[in-house]
Enzyme design. Structure first.
Site, mmCIF file in Angstrom:
data_model
loop_
_atom_site.group_PDB
_atom_site.id
_atom_site.type_symbol
_atom_site.label_atom_id
_atom_site.label_comp_id
_atom_site.label_asym_id
_atom_site.label_seq_id
_atom_site.Cartn_x
_atom_site.Cartn_y
_atom_site.Cartn_z
ATOM 1 N N ASP A 134 0.841 -1.200 0.000
ATOM 2 C CA ASP A 134 0.000 0.000 0.000
ATOM 3 C C ASP A 134 0.874 1.247 0.000
ATOM 4 O OD1 ASP A 134 -2.566 1.420 0.334
ATOM 5 O OD2 ASP A 134 -1.649 2.026 2.234
ATOM 6 N N HIS B 230 4.698 4.076 -3.437
ATOM 7 C CA HIS B 230 5.562 5.155 -3.936
ATOM 8 C C HIS B 230 6.009 6.099 -2.827
ATOM 9 C CE1 HIS B 230 1.388 6.394 -4.184
ATOM 10 N NE2 HIS B 230 1.800 7.619 -3.962
ATOM 11 N N ASP C 290 -9.764 2.049 -5.248
ATOM 12 C CA ASP C 290 -9.547 3.493 -5.050
ATOM 13 C C ASP C 290 -10.250 4.319 -6.126
ATOM 14 O OD1 ASP C 290 -7.862 3.151 -2.861
ATOM 15 O OD2 ASP C 290 -6.116 2.833 -4.133
#
Length: 1534
Positions: free
Chosen positions: A530, A533, A631
């Site tokens: 999760d 980045h 999402d």
């Protein structure tokens, strides 16, 4: 273990200074990875380090080992040297390499994919088979209810479930805000039970074994819930105001905004025009002014970045009065005031570096007046610098206001935002950036807390994400102003975790998270990273290493928002991410959606068959292509309900992992919020009614369609449908083809998307033309409305829209379809049938998939073709069918046919350039609109296909030509069928294979044509090497490539290029003349170079032939052919010389002084290299010119043994040769002046040197004659080299030494010659001549550069010392002193002439001054006439370059490199072990560039010359015999 020919081997070429950290190399388990040296590293002692563990060792990221080099040929060069890894463990591995003192000269990563297994028998699930479905775990209910809810996944055809975290959630109830990473959420246990991770593990295992479904879950490393109990006990795990004091100004701003929120919420700004409910721009303007007028002046953020001016000035004043001086070691005398930022970030806490102040502000004296003046300057400067800080903070505040207002606009005003409504303490103006776990107090009281570490350690920064930020930077660390500038899109329920640089910086956090990781890896088959980045890379690396210890085949997925494929690769490489999540929702229209399918996997339809051993090429990350992620906003809201099915169908046709989110298939018309959703998913009931909310079944939403699509997706991947073609039929219709390259079945899916709500879609749909035979309709599905009432959101269950369902049929004949009908079948060629499909009911929201086979006849022919191709590789076995009636030509394996070919036959099969082929009335094949192939033989095509094949460049003109017609196919076979003997049989074999090829669909012809050619070519190469010497057979790839030059250059043309040899000789080949029909000899001749010197009278040149003969014929084992050439040329001896231009002997020109000596050297080489080679001396030579003036004799008329011809050549030189060329004048040379036709050569009695020539001719290899009238160089040789040329002296010494030895051994009947000198007969013995040369050579040729040297006749001409002259006694004495590469030839053939130390010195000078990338400069670059660019077309008034006058005055010729390197190796060995070792390194490094050129050259050769610095010269022969030969000789010496 796989047999070697089946094993997949990838080769990674290492290049110096090449950093591949951002390049992705994906490999599978059981692959072998070989590291090989690129040209820049060959010859160097390279060490390759890797952290891939040795057998039986455990992986440790920071433990590297050195790989051992293998050299299959055991010697020669580095072209085949490799070290390797057998890849058997999934994960990410690093490699780096270095040499000498450079430990790291380059490096990168490899990522090895995991192997996933399901079912009781552990069946492998290929990555492209994966179809995943995401669940918000909190909506699953008690663990006992999971089977009923998860069964929806099974019945919908998915094979992987993604669970959001199953841990105890934080108070926000967000799926990703975890209160405790180690505990299983107690909500999953019904009253009276307490389920643990072991219970979850058992459930996951049951799903895997019984349902064939894998399970993965998230790991969240970046943050924890703000109410996590452990973070209260260990506040050091977050970014707080104690461990991160740089955040103090941002915390002050955050608290001020909170207090502004409370005042707005309490209505205290209503009078000013800022109400509780902010709804328009005027409210926002008031908010802006409140912040600028009330908030910023109150909190004075700039003070955290300023100096207390009075304190600093007082400190400075005291130092001045004390007489303190600046510390020079700190300032180095540089002026300029330096401010030190207060590490604790207190108001006015910054300080002045007093050394910089003392260096910058120096009083004129120690008087009070001057000291105070200095203090005034300092105060003024500090006030200025404080002003600068005020300005910087002002800019931060401007950005903060902009971000705050932007946030409010999205959350309260925007149509697509959450519309939060009035400002309250629960819904503040903006989300708070920091935790505040204490009771409410005034802002002033809160400011006092800044001095209480035990309290402010609990003020922790929340996590979030920053738009367009550098993902490799941690935005909470010092140096970032994200929190101060309010650029963070904040998650107010989560605290950002602070790991530091390693476990030692925060031991509790590292241990806690490692335990969390190990629990996850123990019970789940994979993880989703999760917020990947924003996760510090070193943290994720360490955690995944720990996870892979528990589960080696861990499946790792992540979604990256870096905006850069290169940065994506950094994450994939470092973490070993298996699949990157890609969103179909990112496509704005159907065209883009189709493009994404093409982008994320598969190869083009009709792609070439790749070899098992090939270069490792960079790849893109494996994709997990989702129709919607959890999402994403709801597609039904963004597009339309009708689009769900066709967009899903487009996604499911992608050749990668695919998937969805629970709710999409049930047509839930809103986003299922990871934070706010608390309802349960419905359970599976096959009989569920459309209106049921707590249950779903096959009739609910898209489920029936999704089941069919998921099954199809998995079938396509598991059965090798790896080729993809995407066709945009119209604005809304996308057709995707998946093709299996072994069975040539296709599945074509046609999807009519419905991106736009309330859109008028056209009623008519264009017809489609599908090549092949439609076997069945795999599925046809339409989204249809049904009358069961409208959607109403249920309070307890996540329900979908009942008013839509899918009408689906599977596996039906085409005639039963309700969506399409067959309009007709047309033939598009011999076996290419196209079926026209008319759509009668492809409504928006529909998808149909056809299974298509080739036409039955074509299918059979492809099968037979594959059957015959299995003789080359077992990879063709699948889809192959034996031929019931095999044609005669194919009943013999090709290898057996090839074994009958001679090397001359193989020259025809593989090579022959355009002019050679034109002799036979043909020519090389020209591709319309492109170019003509370099060769008529197979190499012409193989060179082009070698560039096309790795990239699957099916758009290349060659591929287009093959698809358009049979011209090229027939050209390849027809030119062979028309030959005689075994060549014709190979031609017939190709004709038979091509007969099958011509009858398969045109789009498949390029790949099968290539497969046939690759098989034929490799078989031909095997046959070639079997006919060569053991040096070639056991040699490296480089040696073999050079040896191919022998086949390339040596052939038999339509017209005999050589004069006949004696009919008394054995093994002379004969044929019936293609012109006269009479029996004639057909000896192989050697071309000087291609394409310019390949045919007719310009094919054979005496000098070129004998410089090349040792390398291309003796070392390759072509002894009989070499003998025939030596004897044929011997027959043309005249005036004691052999011809320069051979011209079949009858058109010969005897105008060169060196060719005869190269011929003599070759006889010596033959005698020493060939078993019983001395017998050649007794072979009969049929003389064409028994005397200088005789007309050409008939073959056999005058014959004598070779030793007599040798004696005649030596006799004539010692007598002295002097004649005028026959037919002198423009008929034989239109440029030469009259004096140039006078030929002279003799042995100088004083020195023994063979001398000759004059300044109007050029008798050595540097033979450029001026051609420009404009520049006035016409008829003037650029390099006459008259006198004694150094290489001729060396060659004559070699020959004389040899005949002395032969005579002593009784092998040569002559001990010397009798000559006429001054009217007397004088006997000169060869021994005497040999001794004379030994004594005089260095006296005459060594340039010591010492003024006292008694041997130096022209000290004023010496401009390079420590070299050997290029000639001795030239008519222009300065020419003797020019530095050229020719002395190295003498060093190789007569090394005894040279003193070792002098030779080494001269070679070092030559290396420094003459050695280029591929060739040797032909003239010292310091020489005034040096010019390195050869342009034969240039005609101007420059004497030195016009019309290529500088041919040998600077351009870099390749063949002298061979002699230079051989000389270097010889003398290095004599000098010292170290010198030899360094020379071997140099040789390998120099030759690596030749290997690279040879590999890449479409001519598969080395050029005659290059321009300066190795640049391409368009006037050079593309491949030259002596270039290839002399390089091969170097490898033989190695």
């Amino acid at each position: 273990m796989l047999p070697q020919h089946m094993k997949q081997i990838r080769v990674l070429l290492l290049n110096d200074k090449e950093n591949l950290d951002r390049t992705l190399f994906r490999l599978e388990q059981a692959f072998e990875l070989q590291f090989r040296l690129g040209p820049s590293l060959q010859g160097k002692k390279v060490l390759v380090h890797t952290n891939y563990p040795a057998d039986g060792e455990r992986f440790e990221r920071n433990t590297f080992r050195i790989l051992e080099w293998n050299n299959p040929s055991g010697r020669e060069d580095d072209s085949d040297k490799f070290c390797f890894l057998d890849l058997e463990i999934a994960g990410s591995y690093q490699f780096y390499f270095g040499y000498g003192d450079t430990k790291r000269s380059g490096g990168g990563y490899i990522v090895v994919d995991p192997v996933l297994r399901v079912g009781a028998e552990d069946n492998v699930v290929p990555l492209d088979c994966i179809t995943i479905q995401t669940y918000l775990s909190k909506c699953l209910g008690h663990l006992d209810d999971w089977p009923g809810r998860l069964r929806v996944t099974k019945e919908s055809g998915y094979n992987m479930i993604h669970f959001t975290p199953l841990q105890t959630l934080g108070e926000s109830r967000s799926c990703y805000s975890l209160a405790d990473q180690l505990t299983f959420n107690p909500e999953f246990s019904p009253e009276g039970k307490s389920y643990s991770w072991a219970n979850v593990g058992a459930r996951v295992e049951m799903i895997k074994k019984e349902w064939n479904i894998l399970s993965i879950t998230d790991v969240v490393y970046n943050h924890t819930a703000a109410n996590s109990p452990w973070i209260k006990e260990h506040p050091e795990c977050g970014y707080n105001l104690v461990n991160s004091p740089h955040l103090r100004p941002a915390w002050v701003l955050d608290r001020a905004i909170w207090h502004l929120t409370t005042r707005v919420a309490d209505g205290r700004y209503t009078d000013k025009g800022l109400p509780v409910d902010i709804t328009n721009e005027s409210h926002l303007n008031v908010l802006r002014s409140v912040m600028w007028q009330d908030l910023f002046p109150q909190i004075k953020l700039w003070e955290f970045f300023q100096v207390n001016v009075d304190n600093a000035v007082n400190q400075f004043r005291n130092l001045l009065y004390d007489g303190t001086k600046a510390d020079y070691n700190k300032t180095h005398g540089k002026k300029g005031l330096r401010i030190i930022q207060d590490p604790g970030y207190h108001r006015h806490g910054n300080t002045v570096d007093m050394d910089s102040a003392l260096e910058t502000f120096v009083p004129q004296s120690s008087s009070t007046e001057h000291v105070e003046e200095c203090c005034g300057w300092l105060k003024q400067k500090l006030n200025e610098m404080n002003g600068e800080q005020y300005h910087i903070v002002h800019q931060h505040q401007e950005q903060a206001v902009s971000c705050i207002v932007g946030n409010i606009v999205y959350e309260r005003l925007a149509d697509h935002g959450p519309k939060l409504g009035p400002v309250t303490r629960k819904d503040p103006l903006v989300t708070r950036y920091f935790t505040f776990p204490f009771k409410e107090m005034t802002l002033a009281a809160e400011m006092l807390l800044l001095d209480k570490p035990d309290m402010i350690c609990h003020f922790m920064a929340h996590n979030g994400w920053v738009m367009c930020d550098d993902p490799l930077r941690n935005f909470a660390e010092p140096g970032s102003n994200v929190y101060l500038r309010r650029e963070l899109i904040c998650w107010g329920d989560s605290v950002k975790l602070r790991y530091g640089n390693g476990p030692e910086d925060c031991p509790y956090l590292w241990a806690h998270m490692q335990k969390y990781t190990e629990i996850t890896a123990k019970y789940f088959h994979g993880v989703r990273l999760d917020n990947c980045h924003s996760t510090p890379l070193h943290v994720a690396e360490a955690m995944l290493d720990a996870a892979r210890v528990v589960r080696p085949n861990l499946y790792v997925i992540a979604e990256l928002f870096t905006g850069s494929e290169l940065i994506d690769n950094v994450f994939v490489n470092r973490l070993g991410i298996t699949s990157l999540i890609r969103e179909a929702m990112s496509a704005g229209d159907s065209h883009e959606e189709g493009r994404l399918v093409y982008r994320y996997g598969g190869e083009p339809v009709g792609a070439f068959v790749q070899p098992s051993l090939r270069l490792l090429i960079p790849s893109i990350a494996h994709a997990m292509f989702l129709d919607v992620t959890h999402d994403n906003e709801c597609p039904i809201q963004l597009r339309s309900a009708l689009d769900s099915l066709p967009s899903s169908a487009v996604v499911s046709m992608a050749c990668c992992a695919t998937g969805s989110t629970r709710g999409y298939d049930e047509l839930v018309p809103h986003q299922i919020s990871v934070v706010k959703e608390e309802r349960f998913y419905p359970k599976w009931n096959p009989s569920a009614l459309p209106t049921a909310h707590a249950e779903v079944g096959a009739q609910s939403g898209l489920i029936a369609g999704k089941l069919a699509l998921n099954r199809l997706h998995q079938e396509l991947a598991s059965q090798g449908f790896m080729q993809v073609y995407v066709d945009q039929v119209d604005a809304d219709i996308v057709a995707v083809t998946r093709h299996c390259p072994s069975t040539h079945q296709s599945v074509v899916s046609v999807c009519r998307t419905a991106f736009w709500k309330n859109h008028q879609y056209p009623s008519s749909v264009p017809p489609m033309f599908i090549p092949g035979k439609i076997e069945e309709v795999v599925l046809e599905a339409r989204t249809v409305e049904r009358k069961v009432g409208s959607y109403m959101k249920d309070d307890n269950y996540i329900n979908g829209m009942p008013e839509y369902t899918v009408e689906i049929k599977e596996h039906i004949p085409l005639q039963d379809s309700k969506v399409v009908k067959l309009a007709g079948v047309t033939s598009k060629g011999r076996s290419e049938f196209v079926q026209e499909i008319v759509f009668q009911n492809l409504t928006p929201g529909s998808a149909i998939a056809f299974r298509v086979s080739l036409d039955p006849k074509a299918q059979q022919l492809v099968g037979v073709l594959r059957y015959y191709l299995t003789q080359f590789s077992p990879k063709y076995r699948r889809g192959s069918t034996p031929d019931p009636n095999p044609p005669l030509a194919l009943q013999t394996p090709l290898a057996q046919l090839m074994s009958k070919l001679t090397l001359a036959d193989l020259n025809v099969l593989l090579f022959r350039c355009d002019s050679e082929e034109q002799e036979d009335g043909g020519g090389c094949y020209g591709i319309p609109g492109w170019e003509t192939l370099k060769y008529a033989g197979l190499q012409g095509l193989m060179s082009v296909l070698a560039d096309i094949r790795p990239n699957n460049d099916l758009g290349h003109p060659v591929c287009a030509n093959l698809r358009q017609g049979d011209w090229l196919i027939e050209y390849v076979s027809n030119r062979l069928v028309n030959k005689e003997g075994p060549l014709a049989q190979v031609g017939q074999w190709l004709v038979a294979m091509f007969d099958y090829l011509k009858h398969i669909p045109r789009y498949l012809i390029p790949c099968y044509f290539d497969a046939i050619l690759v098989g034929t070519y490799t078989t031909a190469l095997d046959a070639t090497y079997k006919r060569m010497s053991s040096f070639i057979q056991n040699g490296s790839s480089f040696v073999r490539l050079l040896a191919l030059g022998s086949v390339q250059m040596c052939g038999v043309g339509r017209f005999p290029a050589l004069p006949p040899v004696s009919s008394e000789l054995d093994d002379v080949p004969y044929r019936l003349s293609p012109i006269t029909g009479e029996k004639e000899q057909c000896c192989v001749s050697l071309a000087a170079g291609l394409p310019h010197f390949s045919a007719g009278i310009f094919r054979c040149w005496g000098r070129d032939v004998f410089i090349s003969l040792r390398g291309l014929m003796l070392l390759t084992g072509r002894h009989v052919e070499a003998r025939n050439i030596i004897l044929a040329v011997a027959g043309t001896l005249r005036h004691g010389l052999i011809p320069n231009l051979l011209g079949e002997g009858r058109c010969a020109r005897f105008n060169c002084r060196d060719a005869v000596w190269w011929w003599l050297q070759c006889i010596q080489d033959y005698a020493t290299h060939v078993p019983e080679g001395l017998e050649i001396l007794h072979c009969p030579v049929t003389r064409m010119y028994p005397s200088d003036d005789s007309e050409p004799c008939k073959p056999g008329e005058v014959e004598q043994p070779l030793y007599d011809v040798i004696q005649e050549a030596l006799q004539r030189h010692l007598e002295g040769i002097c004649f005028r060329e026959r037919n002198a004048g423009p008929k034989i040379d239109m440029h030469m002046r009259d004096e140039g036709f006078n030929v002279a050569a003799k042995v100088d009695p004083a020195t023994g040197f063979v001398s000759g020539g004059n300044r109007f001719n050029c008798g050595t290899w540097m033979d450029k004659m001026g051609e420009s009238e404009q520049a006035r160089n016409k008829g003037m040789p650029a390099t006459p080299r008259d006198g004694a040329a150094v290489e001729i002296v060396g060659l004559s010494k070699s020959t004389v030494r040899w005949v002395v030895e032969l005579h002593e051994d009784g092998q040569f009947p002559y001990s010397g010659v009798t000559v006429h000198r001054d009217g007397k007969e004088v006997f000169i013995s060869y021994d005497q001549w040999n001794q004379q040369l030994q004594e005089t050579f260095e006296k005459g040729f060594w340039v010591s550069g010492e003024s006292e040297d008694p041997n130096e006749k022209h000290p004023e001409l010496v401009h390079k010392k420590g070299i050997y002259k290029d000639s001795y006694g030239a008519s222009s004495p300065w020419c003797d002193y020019q530095l050229r590469p020719n002395f190295a030839i003498a060093m190789v053939v007569a090394p005894e002439l040279f003193t070792v130390e002098r030779a080494w010195t001269a070679l070092e000078v030559a290396e420094k001054k003459l050695l280029g990338p591929l060739g040797m400069k032909t003239l010292d670059p310091d020489d005034m006439v040096h010019c390195g660019v050869y342009d034969n077309a240039l005609d101007n008034d420059n004497y030195n370059v016009s019309r290529g006058f500088n041919y040998h005055q600077g351009p870099e010729w390749l063949w002298p490199v061979g002699y230079f390197l051989r000389a270097k190796l010889h003398f290095a060995k004599m000098l010292s072990e170290e010198a030899y070792r360094e020379t071997v390194t140099l040789v390998k490094n120099v030759l690596s560039k030749h290997y690279t050129h040879l590999e890449r050259s479409p001519w598969k050769g080395l050029p005659e010359l290059t321009n300066e610095n190795g640049q391409y010269c368009p006037f050079s022969c593309e491949t030259q015999a002596w270039s290839l030969a002399t390089v091969l000789e170097v490898l033989h010496d190695l």
